[in-house]
Design a protein around this motif. Structure first.
Motif, mmCIF file in Angstrom:
data_model
loop_
_atom_site.group_PDB
_atom_site.id
_atom_site.type_symbol
_atom_site.label_atom_id
_atom_site.label_comp_id
_atom_site.label_asym_id
_atom_site.label_seq_id
_atom_site.Cartn_x
_atom_site.Cartn_y
_atom_site.Cartn_z
ATOM 1 N N ASN A 82 128.001 6.727 37.748
ATOM 2 C CA ASN A 82 127.484 7.593 38.803
ATOM 3 C C ASN A 82 128.567 7.961 39.804
ATOM 4 O OD1 ASN A 82 124.928 7.713 37.752
ATOM 5 N ND2 ASN A 82 124.125 6.067 39.035
ATOM 6 N N THR A 83 129.475 7.030 40.073
ATOM 7 C CA THR A 83 130.554 7.300 41.014
ATOM 8 C C THR A 83 131.444 8.429 40.511
ATOM 9 O OG1 THR A 83 130.529 5.008 41.763
ATOM 10 C CG2 THR A 83 132.522 6.270 42.212
ATOM 11 N N THR A 84 131.773 8.402 39.246
ATOM 12 C CA THR A 84 132.608 9.445 38.659
ATOM 13 C C THR A 84 131.906 10.789 38.699
ATOM 14 O OG1 THR A 84 133.593 7.800 37.190
ATOM 15 C CG2 THR A 84 133.910 10.102 36.603
ATOM 16 N N VAL A 85 130.629 10.791 38.362
ATOM 17 C CA VAL A 85 129.847 12.034 38.376
ATOM 18 C C VAL A 85 129.765 12.581 39.804
ATOM 19 C CG1 VAL A 85 127.558 13.032 37.957
ATOM 20 C CG2 VAL A 85 128.539 11.419 36.317
ATOM 21 N N ALA A 86 129.465 11.709 40.761
ATOM 22 C CA ALA A 86 129.356 12.136 42.163
ATOM 23 C C ALA A 86 130.679 12.701 42.659
ATOM 24 C CB ALA A 86 128.929 10.954 43.030
ATOM 25 N N LYS A 87 131.765 12.061 42.272
ATOM 26 C CA LYS A 87 133.083 12.526 42.702
ATOM 27 C C LYS A 87 133.383 13.913 42.136
ATOM 28 C CE LYS A 87 137.687 10.691 43.417
ATOM 29 N NZ LYS A 87 138.554 9.534 43.255
ATOM 30 N N ARG A 88 132.975 14.164 40.906
ATOM 31 C CA ARG A 88 133.214 15.477 40.295
ATOM 32 C C ARG A 88 132.421 16.573 40.992
ATOM 33 N NH1 ARG A 88 133.753 14.304 33.795
ATOM 34 N NH2 ARG A 88 135.708 13.159 33.974
ATOM 35 N N TYR A 89 131.160 16.291 41.299
ATOM 36 C CA TYR A 89 130.356 17.273 42.040
ATOM 37 C C TYR A 89 130.978 17.542 43.409
ATOM 38 C CZ TYR A 89 126.367 17.527 38.847
ATOM 39 O OH TYR A 89 125.554 17.763 37.766
ATOM 40 N N ALA A 90 131.365 16.474 44.090
ATOM 41 C CA ALA A 90 131.954 16.621 45.422
ATOM 42 C C ALA A 90 133.252 17.410 45.362
ATOM 43 C CB ALA A 90 132.187 15.240 46.039
ATOM 44 N N GLU A 91 134.061 17.130 44.352
ATOM 45 C CA GLU A 91 135.334 17.832 44.218
ATOM 46 C C GLU A 91 135.119 19.320 43.951
ATOM 47 O OE1 GLU A 91 139.607 17.166 41.975
ATOM 48 O OE2 GLU A 91 137.816 16.227 41.139
ATOM 49 N N ALA A 92 134.172 19.650 43.101
ATOM 50 C CA ALA A 92 133.874 21.058 42.817
ATOM 51 C C ALA A 92 133.368 21.767 44.073
ATOM 52 C CB ALA A 92 132.848 21.161 41.694
ATOM 53 N N LEU A 93 132.468 21.113 44.792
ATOM 54 C CA LEU A 93 131.941 21.702 46.022
ATOM 55 C C LEU A 93 133.049 21.842 47.066
ATOM 56 C CD1 LEU A 93 129.490 22.768 47.548
ATOM 57 C CD2 LEU A 93 128.973 20.411 48.227
ATOM 58 N N PHE A 94 133.931 20.861 47.123
ATOM 59 C CA PHE A 94 135.027 20.919 48.095
ATOM 60 C C PHE A 94 135.987 22.064 47.772
ATOM 61 C CE2 PHE A 94 139.165 19.565 49.816
ATOM 62 C CZ PHE A 94 138.808 19.532 51.154
ATOM 63 N N GLU A 95 136.262 22.284 46.504
ATOM 64 C CA GLU A 95 137.137 23.401 46.119
ATOM 65 C C GLU A 95 136.520 24.736 46.519
ATOM 66 O OE1 GLU A 95 138.253 23.124 41.986
ATOM 67 O OE2 GLU A 95 139.124 21.132 42.273
ATOM 68 N N ILE A 96 135.219 24.868 46.355
ATOM 69 C CA ILE A 96 134.525 26.086 46.786
ATOM 70 C C ILE A 96 134.647 26.232 48.304
ATOM 71 C CG2 ILE A 96 132.241 27.159 47.029
ATOM 72 C CD1 ILE A 96 131.549 25.860 44.288
ATOM 73 N N ALA A 97 134.426 25.130 49.019
ATOM 74 C CA ALA A 97 134.500 25.154 50.481
ATOM 75 C C ALA A 97 135.908 25.504 50.960
ATOM 76 C CB ALA A 97 134.072 23.801 51.049
ATOM 77 N N GLN A 98 136.923 24.970 50.281
ATOM 78 C CA GLN A 98 138.310 25.289 50.646
ATOM 79 C C GLN A 98 138.574 26.781 50.453
ATOM 80 O OE1 GLN A 98 139.454 22.826 52.544
ATOM 81 N NE2 GLN A 98 141.385 22.724 51.449
ATOM 82 N N THR A 99 138.097 27.333 49.358
ATOM 83 C CA THR A 99 138.290 28.743 49.071
ATOM 84 C C THR A 99 137.639 29.621 50.138
ATOM 85 O OG1 THR A 99 138.291 28.252 46.709
ATOM 86 C CG2 THR A 99 137.958 30.550 47.329
ATOM 87 N N LYS A 100 136.421 29.228 50.547
ATOM 88 C CA LYS A 100 135.673 30.013 51.531
ATOM 89 C C LYS A 100 136.005 29.635 52.981
ATOM 90 C CE LYS A 100 131.646 30.838 48.607
ATOM 91 N NZ LYS A 100 130.184 30.645 48.496
ATOM 92 N N GLY A 101 136.717 28.523 53.176
ATOM 93 C CA GLY A 101 137.024 28.071 54.528
ATOM 94 C C GLY A 101 135.819 27.486 55.254
ATOM 95 N N THR A 102 134.905 26.874 54.512
ATOM 96 C CA THR A 102 133.673 26.341 55.104
ATOM 97 C C THR A 102 133.558 24.823 54.979
ATOM 98 O OG1 THR A 102 132.482 26.712 53.025
ATOM 99 C CG2 THR A 102 132.390 28.485 54.677
ATOM 100 N N ALA A 103 134.661 24.148 54.785
ATOM 101 C CA ALA A 103 134.611 22.699 54.531
ATOM 102 C C ALA A 103 133.950 21.926 55.669
ATOM 103 C CB ALA A 103 136.011 22.160 54.263
#
Length: 180
Positions: free
Chosen positions: A3-24
């Motif tokens: 679950n930790t690995t899965v959660a980290k992957r979701y968080a990383e994907a969401l963070f990359e989107i946030a970085q792109t949009k500047g909404t982190a």
């Protein structure tokens, strides 16, 4: 996969989107709220995990519960529902916050002490450890643990700095038994 690995992957994907949009920072605040709701409301998680409730009903509940939240956060929650990973939402939030803090040069520290630390003591710890770790800021979460007797124990990431009386007594005991 854990679950930790899965959660980290979701968080990383969401963070990359946030970085792109500047909404982190906005997403961090929203995820902190989502995490709090999931932790404090056991009925919500039970409803989301119930196998007889349709995914659309679950998504409707999430949409109404988190009205005004960004589409990115809601979409992530919907994907977790679709893949039956609702229970890892708090962990996703934690990983996202960790990613955002790393980019900003912020570390989080769990400080265990026998009593509540004063503001001055927390500021002194922040000063010492921001220099030691070469970071811009240190967020301190003070946890009162009377079992440490005195002093403090600090956990930053995977590193523990133990200046507690209990820690010193344990080290002394190990030294004595190693000699015998």
């Amino acid at each position: 996969m854990s679950n930790t690995t899965v959660a980290k992957r979701y968080a990383e994907a969401l963070f990359e989107i946030a970085q792109t949009k500047g909404t982190a920072d906005v997403l961090e605040a929203e995820l902190t709220t989502v995490k709090e709701v999931f932790i404090t409301n056991a009925e919500l998680l039970a409803f989301l995990q119930h196998p007889k409730v349709a995914a659309e009903k679950k998504k409707e509940l999430l949409t109404s519960a988190f009205t005004g939240f960004s589409k990115d956060v809601l979409h992530t929650l919907f994907m977790l529902v679709d893949r039956h990973n609702e229970k890892i939402v708090p962990e996703v939030a934690d990983h996202f916050i960790t990613f955002n803090n790393k980019v900003k040069g912020i570390e989080e520290a769990a400080v265990y002490s026998a009593r509540e630390l004063t503001q001055e003591e927390q500021q002194a710890l922040q000063g010492v450890f921001t220099r030691k770790l070469n970071v811009s800021a240190l967020k301190i979460n003070n946890i009162v643990d009377p079992s440490i007797l005195g002093g403090i124990r600090i956990r930053i990431g995977n590193t523990v700095y133990d200046g507690s009386i209990k820690g010193k007594l344990n080290r002394l005991e190990r030294q004595i038994t190693a000699v015998n």
